[in-house]
Design a protein around this motif. Structure first.
Motif, PDB file in Angstrom:
ATOM      1  N   ALA A  79       5.945   5.144  -0.318  1.00  0.00           N
ATOM      2  CA  ALA A  79       6.484   3.967   0.386  1.00  0.00           C
ATOM      3  C   ALA A  79       7.904   3.660  -0.068  1.00  0.00           C
ATOM      4  N   PRO A  88       2.489  -0.605   3.020  1.00  0.00           N
ATOM      5  CA  PRO A  88       3.607   0.307   2.742  1.00  0.00           C
ATOM      6  C   PRO A  88       4.343   0.718   4.024  1.00  0.00           C
ATOM      7  N   LYS A 141       7.238   3.668   5.217  1.00  0.00           N
ATOM      8  CA  LYS A 141       7.915   4.891   4.780  1.00  0.00           C
ATOM      9  C   LYS A 141       9.234   5.129   5.508  1.00  0.00           C
TER      10      LYS A 141
END
Length: 449
Positions: free
Chosen positions: A151, A187, A189
């Motif tokens: 993340a 999270p 990315k």
């Protein structure tokens, strides 16, 4: 603008067609505001950097975080699954699996991962079970290959259905944890600068497109000179459907009973919204938690559910359809019954419809005013058979029964997800109540007094 568009001669008849113009305006405003809300929610917060997970408890009012270092107990995962319907006629069944992982050195901050699947709601139960099992097998593979440390930043969930899903997952394993103390981090990315997804551009773009379409629509029809003179002189419009509807929904107006029942149903739905329940497609668990009726709970002594479930609805569309049916049936009956007998009839039919659902259904959460409304239609049907109404009103009533009651019963049979036991129970009980009302009032007319 609602008043001004009435100077247009839509299709040569100034009493119809305005709904399309109002729908285009409302849709334009709604789409623009939706994109603006998305942009505001994404860009009102900066990226806040913390060195450890323990520092999060001291940070208030932030949404996005960058963690310098953290550890996740991947083997201590806990999960919770929800299933919701969507689409026209609830033709899709959407499954969401919420996985919550505890961070090291904290039992209140959790790492959230969601897996989704969708299938046709028209599949057989065996096919649905096979699709569900396939999904449950696939997420395990995805989870095992998921790099939880990849993340670039985290988003702290605010009050939402997703937050409820993760909290439910945690409390399944740790029921003593207070849900108010739990923090869920999702999270991301992708880069932090890409979080808005060009929502600002779509805010202005959607408004420009809708305004252009509306401008073209204004150029097409001719001008109604009489209505234009009324507008310029400040006189009220000759016909104003909205004012008529608002006048009918005035609890102190001519149709007090109908208006009161409508507003009670709307108020109950607003309470659902305040409680954070999904307004489009709430789950059976959510509906049961706020007063829905199911055989198991009723047999355990919670008899009040037979009545509270009448005023709870499974989404905004469900509420809208029932308000329309309640308005149509209520306006017809209140002239004959009066407000008090109308309300008592609604409650009696709703209770009997709930009992019918209780008797015929086992593991079904029953909600909605439709059983009570079908009961009002049953009373109307009894009155039409005994010819309480004149021939013109009877024709209008039969149209109501065909287009509302008939269509609802057919859809309930073909599509599913509709409690036909409550519908038929309400309709039959209403017809019987209507028959006895006629006996009590000399079988000819009913004096509202």
């Amino acid at each position: 603008m609602r008043r001004r568009i009435r100077i247009l001669n839509v299709r040569g008849n100034n009493n119809s067609g305005y709904f399309i113009y109002q729908a285009v305006m409302a849709g334009t405003i709604f789409t623009s505001l939706l994109n603006a809300q998305d942009y505001t929610a994404s860009n009102s917060y900066d990226l806040y950097e913390v060195s450890s997970i323990e520092e999060l408890n001291d940070v208030v009012g932030e949404k996005y975080f960058k963690l310098s270092s953290f550890l996740v107990k991947k083997n201590s995962k806990t999960s919770y699954t929800t299933a919701r319907t969507s689409g026209r006629s609830n033709d899709r069944l959407n499954i969401s699996l919420f996985i919550a992982l505890p961070f090291e050195k904290s039992n209140t901050v959790w790492y959230g991962i969601e897996y989704k699947a969708s299938m046709s709601n028209y599949l057989s139960e065996a096919e649905k079970n096979r699709t569900y099992r396939k999904f449950m097998d696939s997420w395990e593979i995805q989870f095992n290959h998921n790099n939880v440390y990849g993340a670039r930043y985290f988003e702290k969930l605010r009050h939402s259905d997703e937050l409820d899903g993760y909290v439910n997952a945690i409390q399944l394993r740790y029921p003593k944890l207070d849900r108010q103390d739990l923090t869920i981090l999702i999270p991301h990315k992708d880069a932090f600068t890409e979080r808005s997804n060009n929502s600002l551009g779509w805010t202005f773009g959607s408004f420009a497109i809708g305004s252009f379409i509306f401008f073209i629509m204004v150029l097409v029809p001719q001008i109604n000179e009489d209505e234009l003179k009324r507008l310029k002189s400040g006189r009220p419009s000759k016909d104003d459907d909205l004012k008529e509807i608002l006048r009918a929904l005035n609890p102190m107006g001519e149709y007090k009973g109908t208006a009161l029942l409508v507003w009670i149903n709307i108020f109950a739905f607003l309470v659902m919204i305040v409680m954070g329940i999904n307004i489009i497609s709430p789950t059976g668990h959510e509906l049961l938690a706020i007063g829905g009726s199911r055989k198991e709970e009723v047999l355990n002594g919670e008899y009040w559910r037979l009545l509270t479930s009448v005023f709870i609805h499974g989404g905004a569309l469900h509420l809208l359809m029932n308000i329309m049916g309640l308005g149509l049936s209520g306006f017809v009956l209140e002239e004959k019954l009066g407000q008090h007998k109308l309300i008592l009839s609604f409650l009696a039919c709703g209770l009997l419809a709930s009992l019918s659902s209780f008797y015929f259904n086992n593991n079904v959460v029953s909600v909605g005013a439709s059983g009570a409304i079908f009961g009002l239609f049953g009373i109307i049907l009894a009155f039409t058979v005994i010819k309480v109404f004149d021939s013109q009103v009877r024709r209008f009533i039969w149209m109501i029964l065909i287009f509302y009651a008939g269509v609802s019963l057919v859809l309930g049979t073909l599509i599913g997800g509709i409690d036909n036991a409550a519908h038929f129970g309400g309709l039959i009980s209403g017809f019987v109540i209507g028959y006895f009302l006629m006996l009590a009032y000399n079988k000819k007319s009913i004096d509202p007094k």
